[in-house]
Design a protein around this motif. Structure first.
Motif, PDB file in Angstrom:
ATOM      1  N   GLY A  12      23.657  51.674   4.929  1.00 52.21           N
ATOM      2  CA  GLY A  12      24.924  51.560   5.124  1.00 52.21           C
ATOM      3  C   GLY A  12      25.342  50.107   5.252  1.00 52.21           C
ATOM      4  O   GLY A  12      26.407  49.854   6.113  1.00 52.21           O
ATOM      5  N   GLY A  18      32.163  46.589   7.403  1.00 53.45           N
ATOM      6  CA  GLY A  18      31.333  47.393   8.210  1.00 53.45           C
ATOM      7  C   GLY A  18      30.432  46.530   8.918  1.00 53.45           C
ATOM      8  O   GLY A  18      29.956  45.214   8.724  1.00 53.45           O
ATOM      9  N   ILE A  19      29.600  47.170   9.821  1.00 54.34           N
ATOM     10  CA  ILE A  19      28.599  46.324  10.643  1.00 54.34           C
ATOM     11  C   ILE A  19      27.403  45.847   9.786  1.00 54.34           C
ATOM     12  O   ILE A  19      26.694  44.822  10.013  1.00 54.34           O
ATOM     13  N   CYS A  61      21.306  54.663  -2.128  1.00 50.93           N
ATOM     14  CA  CYS A  61      20.297  55.490  -1.343  1.00 50.93           C
ATOM     15  C   CYS A  61      21.079  56.263  -0.580  1.00 50.93           C
ATOM     16  O   CYS A  61      22.179  55.836   0.235  1.00 50.93           O
ATOM     17  N   ASN A  89      21.203  51.616   9.816  1.00 48.88           N
ATOM     18  CA  ASN A  89      22.403  51.423  10.082  1.00 48.88           C
ATOM     19  C   ASN A  89      23.600  52.553   9.689  1.00 48.88           C
ATOM     20  O   ASN A  89      24.491  52.622  10.669  1.00 48.88           O
ATOM     21  N   ILE A  92      28.078  58.253  10.086  1.00 51.69           N
ATOM     22  CA  ILE A  92      29.287  58.831   9.932  1.00 51.69           C
ATOM     23  C   ILE A  92      29.813  59.446  11.382  1.00 51.69           C
ATOM     24  O   ILE A  92      29.091  59.740  11.774  1.00 51.69           O
ATOM     25  N   ASN A 113      23.172  60.534  10.585  1.00 49.81           N
ATOM     26  CA  ASN A 113      22.977  59.475  11.829  1.00 49.81           C
ATOM     27  C   ASN A 113      21.590  59.674  12.209  1.00 49.81           C
ATOM     28  O   ASN A 113      20.858  58.616  12.875  1.00 49.81           O
ATOM     29  N   MET A 139      20.473  52.130  14.565  1.00 50.11           N
ATOM     30  CA  MET A 139      21.960  52.340  15.074  1.00 50.11           C
ATOM     31  C   MET A 139      22.233  53.255  16.096  1.00 50.11           C
ATOM     32  O   MET A 139      22.153  54.775  15.397  1.00 50.11           O
ATOM     33  N   SER A 140      22.451  53.105  17.341  1.00 43.50           N
ATOM     34  CA  SER A 140      22.766  54.389  18.065  1.00 43.50           C
ATOM     35  C   SER A 140      24.191  54.126  18.475  1.00 43.50           C
ATOM     36  O   SER A 140      25.087  53.538  17.596  1.00 43.50           O
ATOM     37  N   SER A 141      24.838  54.565  19.656  1.00 46.34           N
ATOM     38  CA  SER A 141      26.183  54.233  20.255  1.00 46.34           C
ATOM     39  C   SER A 141      26.314  54.552  21.555  1.00 46.34           C
ATOM     40  O   SER A 141      25.714  55.283  22.148  1.00 46.34           O
ATOM     41  N   PRO A 186      26.477  49.906  20.361  1.00 46.91           N
ATOM     42  CA  PRO A 186      27.701  49.436  20.357  1.00 46.91           C
ATOM     43  C   PRO A 186      28.785  50.397  21.065  1.00 46.91           C
ATOM     44  O   PRO A 186      28.547  51.476  20.859  1.00 46.91           O
ATOM     45  N   LEU A 188      33.115  50.034  21.042  1.00 44.11           N
ATOM     46  CA  LEU A 188      34.130  50.291  20.081  1.00 44.11           C
ATOM     47  C   LEU A 188      34.144  49.155  19.291  1.00 44.11           C
ATOM     48  O   LEU A 188      34.786  47.997  19.630  1.00 44.11           O
ATOM     49  N   THR A 191      35.857  48.664  12.624  1.00 48.16           N
ATOM     50  CA  THR A 191      35.435  48.664  11.235  1.00 48.16           C
ATOM     51  C   THR A 191      36.289  49.772  10.485  1.00 48.16           C
ATOM     52  O   THR A 191      37.009  50.336  10.902  1.00 48.16           O
ATOM     53  N   ASP A 192      35.438  50.345   9.579  1.00 43.52           N
ATOM     54  CA  ASP A 192      36.262  51.177   8.669  1.00 43.52           C
ATOM     55  C   ASP A 192      36.458  52.706   9.385  1.00 43.52           C
ATOM     56  O   ASP A 192      37.328  53.486   9.183  1.00 43.52           O
TER      57      ASP A 192
END
Ligand code: NAD
Length: 250
Positions: A12, A18-19, A61, A89, A92, A113, A139-141, A186, A188, A191-192
């Motif tokens: 990603g 993006g990150i 990929c 990473n 969506i 995810n 990548m979590s959130s 992360p 907020l 990014t896109d």
């Protein structure tokens, strides 16, 4: 130059703001050769070409597809000889409420995810074991921790919470093989995924809950990925690192 001589694969990482892209840029600045994995072959190749230094590659990929992940791993390993770092990473969001989530919505968000983290890790871990170790960052959130996000949705929170459990289980399982596995949560980040969707009123409201009084940017998260990828974090595994401006202090 924290990653001199190292190679890294980032999923990603093609989207402009993006990150993943910011992480690829920072890793390349720190001496790594980077493989950018994303859905579109052309966008991945273009993103790789734009990085500083030589030897970067872009590989198409789809992280939800096992054969695509296996093929991407084969291509990255062939290109670099060895892969030291994997950054899971890709992700969506879908801004839905619980009662509006169809099974199709659920499946898509979980697949990208969460299942994507499993499939891409499965594709690289045998190689890392053979080479004596590696670092995997997932990548979590903040959505996993506080229940619901502004742009996510309950299925997104569930998927990102799943990432925390999966990463810890992999850290336990692969630690003896010298493979460290950690997660990033992360808050907020502009990014896109979030860009352009925030009204001034929403921004003011959100900032009331962020002690550092600003939204994050992709580079804030890239720096944490850099720490996890480098030897600075040599004794860190199974950890979750918040990058949220203090959003969760209580
Ligand atoms: P972004 O949309 O710029 O990046 C996501 C990338 O994932 C895109 O390049 C997209 O093409 C790629 N992608 C989507 N589906 C894919 C698939 N099936 N296979 C391969 N690649 C795929 O958004 P971003 O904000 O940089 O998001 C990066 C990660 O950070 C995501 O996992 C997201 O959930 C997470 N995150 C973002 C925030 C935020 O506020 N922006 C906060 C917490 C977590």
């Amino acid at each position: 130059m924290l990653l001199n001589g190292k190679t890294a694969v980032i999923s990603g990482a093609a989207s402009q703001r993006g990150i993943g892209r910011a992480t690829a840029q920072l890793f390349a600045e720190h001496g790594a050769r980077v493989a950018i994995l994303d859905l579109d072959a052309g966008a991945s190749a273009d993103a790789a070409k734009a990085l500083p230094g030589d030897g970067h590659v872009g590989i198409a990929c789809d992280v939800t597809d096992k054969s695509s992940c296996d093929a991407a791993a084969k291509a990255a390993i062939e290109a670099f000889g060895r892969v030291d770092v994997l950054v899971n990473n890709a992700g969506i969001t879908q801004p839905l409420k619980t009662l509006d989530i169809s099974l199709e919505n659920w499946g898509k968000v979980i697949d990208v995810n969460l299942t994507g983290v499993l499939l891409l890790s499965q594709a690289f871990v045998p190689h890392m074991k053979e080479k004596g170790g590696g670092s995997i960052a997932c990548m979590s959130s903040v959505s996993a921790q506080r229940g619901g996000g502004i742009f996510g949705g309950p299925h997104y929170s569930a998927a990102k919470a799943g990432v925390l459990g999966l990463a810890k289980a992999m850290a336990r399982e692969f630690g003896p093989a010298g493979i460290r596995v950690n997660s990033v949560t992360p808050g907020l980040i502009q990014t896109d995924i979030t860009g352009g969707k925030l009204t001034d009123e929403m921004r003011t409201d959100i900032l009331k809950g962020i002690p550092l009084n600003r939204l994050g940017d992709a580079a804030d998260v890239a720096k944490i990925y850099l720490f996890l990828a480098s030897d600075l974090s040599s004794y860190v595994t199974g950890a979750t690192i918040d990058v949220n401006g203090g959003m969760l202090i209580h």
